[in-house]
Design an enzyme around this catalytic site. Structure first.
Site, PDB file in Angstrom:
ATOM      1  N   GLY A   1     -65.055   2.312  29.569  1.00 38.91           N
ATOM      2  CA  GLY A   1     -64.639   3.552  30.511  1.00 38.91           C
ATOM      3  C   GLY A   1     -63.357   3.219  31.065  1.00 38.91           C
ATOM      4  CD  GLN A   2     -59.799  -1.623  32.432  1.00 43.65           C
ATOM      5  OE1 GLN A   2     -60.374  -2.256  31.778  1.00 43.65           O
ATOM      6  NE2 GLN A   2     -58.843  -1.968  33.556  1.00 43.65           N
ATOM      7  CB  SER A   3     -59.340   5.776  32.735  1.00 38.86           C
ATOM      8  OG  SER A   3     -59.731   5.655  34.114  1.00 38.86           O
TER       9      SER A   3
ATOM     10  CG  ASP B   1     -62.100   7.364  42.094  1.00 39.12           C
ATOM     11  OD1 ASP B   1     -61.954   6.337  41.703  1.00 39.12           O
ATOM     12  OD2 ASP B   1     -61.517   8.520  41.603  1.00 39.12           O
ATOM     13  CB  ILE B   2     -57.817  10.775  42.886  1.00 41.67           C
ATOM     14  CG1 ILE B   2     -57.147  11.931  43.458  1.00 41.67           C
ATOM     15  CG2 ILE B   2     -57.878  10.577  41.661  1.00 41.67           C
ATOM     16  CD1 ILE B   2     -55.504  11.855  43.090  1.00 41.67           C
TER      17      ILE B   2
ATOM     18  CG  HIS C   1     -60.043  -0.349  39.195  1.00 40.67           C
ATOM     19  ND1 HIS C   1     -59.351  -0.501  38.197  1.00 40.67           N
ATOM     20  CD2 HIS C   1     -61.147   0.676  38.632  1.00 40.67           C
ATOM     21  CE1 HIS C   1     -59.838   0.497  37.211  1.00 40.67           C
ATOM     22  NE2 HIS C   1     -60.849   1.049  37.647  1.00 40.67           N
ATOM     23  CG  LEU C   2     -65.573  -4.374  42.855  1.00 37.75           C
ATOM     24  CD1 LEU C   2     -65.726  -5.588  42.563  1.00 37.75           C
ATOM     25  CD2 LEU C   2     -66.112  -4.013  44.315  1.00 37.75           C
ATOM     26  CG  HIS C   3     -65.254   1.895  39.921  1.00 38.42           C
ATOM     27  ND1 HIS C   3     -64.711   3.178  40.013  1.00 38.42           N
ATOM     28  CD2 HIS C   3     -64.925   1.366  38.944  1.00 38.42           C
ATOM     29  CE1 HIS C   3     -64.149   3.420  38.700  1.00 38.42           C
ATOM     30  NE2 HIS C   3     -64.142   2.312  38.205  1.00 38.42           N
TER      31      HIS C   3
ATOM     32  CG  ASN D   1     -66.132   0.986  34.257  1.00 35.04           C
ATOM     33  OD1 ASN D   1     -67.126   0.859  33.966  1.00 35.04           O
ATOM     34  ND2 ASN D   1     -65.730   2.330  34.894  1.00 35.04           N
TER      35      ASN D   1
HETATM   36  P1  5GP Z   1     -61.808   3.413  35.442  1.00 33.96           P
HETATM   37  O1  5GP Z   1     -62.258   4.561  34.888  1.00 33.96           O
HETATM   38  O2  5GP Z   1     -60.340   2.927  35.077  1.00 33.96           O
HETATM   39  O3  5GP Z   1     -62.952   2.444  35.597  1.00 33.96           O
HETATM   40  O4  5GP Z   1     -61.369   4.022  37.008  1.00 33.96           O
HETATM   41  C1  5GP Z   1     -60.231   4.365  37.525  1.00 33.96           C
HETATM   42  C2  5GP Z   1     -60.520   5.146  38.659  1.00 33.96           C
HETATM   43  O5  5GP Z   1     -59.222   5.474  39.286  1.00 33.96           O
HETATM   44  C3  5GP Z   1     -60.984   6.593  38.385  1.00 33.96           C
HETATM   45  O6  5GP Z   1     -62.210   6.665  38.960  1.00 33.96           O
HETATM   46  C4  5GP Z   1     -60.021   7.585  39.047  1.00 33.96           C
HETATM   47  O7  5GP Z   1     -60.834   8.861  39.363  1.00 33.96           O
HETATM   48  C5  5GP Z   1     -59.162   6.852  39.653  1.00 33.96           C
HETATM   49  N1  5GP Z   1     -57.814   7.166  39.980  1.00 33.96           N
HETATM   50  C6  5GP Z   1     -56.888   7.337  38.866  1.00 33.96           C
HETATM   51  N2  5GP Z   1     -55.806   7.700  39.297  1.00 33.96           N
HETATM   52  C7  5GP Z   1     -55.822   7.525  40.652  1.00 33.96           C
HETATM   53  C8  5GP Z   1     -54.877   7.834  41.759  1.00 33.96           C
HETATM   54  O8  5GP Z   1     -53.766   8.008  41.438  1.00 33.96           O
HETATM   55  N3  5GP Z   1     -55.316   7.797  42.907  1.00 33.96           N
HETATM   56  C9  5GP Z   1     -56.573   7.455  43.283  1.00 33.96           C
HETATM   57  N4  5GP Z   1     -57.009   7.507  44.651  1.00 33.96           N
HETATM   58  N5  5GP Z   1     -57.637   7.096  42.211  1.00 33.96           N
HETATM   59  C10 5GP Z   1     -57.153   7.339  40.984  1.00 33.96           C
END
Ligand code: 5GP
Ligand code: ZN
Length: 113
Positions: free
Chosen positions: A92-94, A30-31, A99-101, A86
């Site tokens: 909190g999905q962005s 994750d970034i 995706h699975l964290h 999420n």
């Molecule tokens: P969400 O909030 O949708 O559950 O998680 C999305 C995740 O994707 C966040 O933890 C965010 O830091 C990560 N993320 C978003 N854009 C990028 C990217 O371009 N590269 C990587 N490696 N992670 C990303």
């Protein structure tokens, strides 16, 4: 549909620190990590969220959990780890590509925030 950021990572069009790849999945760091180990495991096939998945997707969804467990061992996460999906903005999905964290390397509270 225009390719999303995770589709671009899966296609190697956008760089990421990839730790696993196979026919149906990709995993990368994750970034913006929320734990010492924070890896995202994604299907190569685009689903916006769990709400869009169908019965035919069950094997790939299960496979993502298998990949996460393998990575937890390979990345030597000890003391427990957490896998999180999420679903929807309210959770909190962005990024709207399923995706699975995989989070590890610290302790976690329950219930989550
Ligand atoms: P969400 O909030 O949708 O559950 O998680 C999305 C995740 O994707 C966040 O933890 C965010 O830091 C990560 N993320 C978003 N854009 C990028 C990217 O371009 N590269 C990587 N490696 N992670 C990303
Ligand atoms: Zn996508």
């Amino acid at each position: 549909m225009a390719p999303c950021i995770f589709c671009k990572i899966a296609a190697h069009e956008v760089p990421a620190r990839i730790v696993h790849e196979d026919e149906t999945s990709v995993a990368f760091h994750d970034i913006n990590p929320q734990a010492p180990v924070h890896v995202l495991v994604i299907p190569k096939k685009h689903f916006a969220s769990a709400e869009e998945t169908e019965e035919a997707d069950e094997s790939v969804l299960g496979h993502l959990h298998g990949v996460a467990a393998k990575l937890a061992r390979e990345l030597r996460i000890t003391g427990g780890y957490r896998t999180v999906v999420n679903t929807g903005a309210g959770a909190g999905q962005s990024v709207f590509h399923f995706h699975l964290h995989l989070l590890g390397g610290r302790s976690f509270r329950w219930p989550p925030g």
